[in-house]
Design a protein around this motif. Structure first.
Motif, PDB file in Angstrom:
ATOM      1  N   LEU A 131      67.781  32.071 -45.102  1.00  0.00           N
ATOM      2  CA  LEU A 131      68.298  31.144 -44.092  1.00  0.00           C
ATOM      3  C   LEU A 131      69.457  30.300 -44.622  1.00  0.00           C
ATOM      4  CD1 LEU A 131      65.044  29.979 -42.267  1.00  0.00           C
ATOM      5  CD2 LEU A 131      66.807  31.539 -41.425  1.00  0.00           C
ATOM      6  N   ALA A 147      63.228  31.872 -37.053  1.00  0.00           N
ATOM      7  CA  ALA A 147      64.638  31.798 -37.447  1.00  0.00           C
ATOM      8  C   ALA A 147      65.043  33.014 -38.272  1.00  0.00           C
ATOM      9  CB  ALA A 147      64.901  30.505 -38.223  1.00  0.00           C
ATOM     10  N   GLU A 201      67.694  23.220 -38.141  1.00  0.00           N
ATOM     11  CA  GLU A 201      67.177  24.345 -37.365  1.00  0.00           C
ATOM     12  C   GLU A 201      65.649  24.361 -37.312  1.00  0.00           C
ATOM     13  OE1 GLU A 201      67.145  27.974 -35.192  1.00  0.00           O
ATOM     14  OE2 GLU A 201      68.756  26.561 -35.548  1.00  0.00           O
ATOM     15  N   LYS A 255      58.418  28.211 -37.266  1.00  0.00           N
ATOM     16  CA  LYS A 255      59.849  28.040 -36.993  1.00  0.00           C
ATOM     17  C   LYS A 255      60.695  28.812 -37.999  1.00  0.00           C
ATOM     18  CE  LYS A 255      59.499  23.522 -34.795  1.00  0.00           C
ATOM     19  NZ  LYS A 255      59.816  22.093 -34.925  1.00  0.00           N
TER      20      LYS A 255
END
Length: 185
Positions: free
Chosen positions: A31, A74, A44, A70
């Motif tokens: 990420l 993502a 995010e 989450k």
């Protein structure tokens, strides 16, 4: 997300040629490469940049369940976008899309025939133009109801009317009460 959106996401995930990172440290590293900074990742997933850096260093091995979900979402959204786009282009150009569902189908039919909705279990391969319309609608932010309409129109043409060979008086097909819906492309 709606049922159609979920089905498209599942079909996209099945197209992974390589699984996404399994460890928290690996996922956070991915990420950070995607977003460019720990601060952007933190925004995010809803945690502080310090927490993201702890995950990256391995100082924290596990995230809270809601944060872990989450992070997973993502990563899956951003994993192998070229593979996803290629499969979608192929489905929209030549392959089409296969829809498997169990739902209540209702329709408007000519006088003298029954138009009572009933549950049906169907697996129908829709031509590429329906795949293209479905992907375009999804990319344009269409509602689940609008995407259901595209699939229903495809079912009307391919399944109920058999490409124009029967049920020509059928004017409108609706999909209601979806028990399950799965897509493959």
């Amino acid at each position: 997300m709606g049922e159609i959106e979920d089905a498209i996401e599942r079909a996209d995930r099945e197209s992974f040629t390589k699984e996404p990172p399994k460890t928290l440290k690996g996922r956070i590293g991915f990420l950070i490469r995607q977003f460019g900074s720990a601060k952007a990742v933190a925004q995010e997933i809803g945690v502080t940049a310090d927490s993201v850096n702890r995950y990256r260093r391995g100082a924290r091995k596990h995230a809270r369940a809601d944060v872990a979900a989450k992070i997973d979402d993502a990563v899956r959204q951003r994993w192998q976008p070229l593979v996803r786009r290629r499969r979608q282009r192929q489905a929209a150009a030549t392959g089409g899309i296969t829809v498997e569902t169990r739902a209540r189908f209702g329709y408007t039919a000519a006088v003298g025939s029954t138009d009572d909705g009933r549950f049906r279990r169907l697996t129908v391969h829709l031509p590429p133009e329906y795949a293209q319309r479905l992907f375009d609608a999804r990319n344009d932010g269409a509602s689940d109801q609008e995407m259901r309409g595209i699939i229903a129109e495809g079912f009307k043409e391919i399944y109920f009317q058999d490409g124009g060979a029967r049920a020509l008086g059928l004017s409108d097909v609706e999909i209601n009460d979806i028990d399950y819906l799965d897509l493959d492309f």
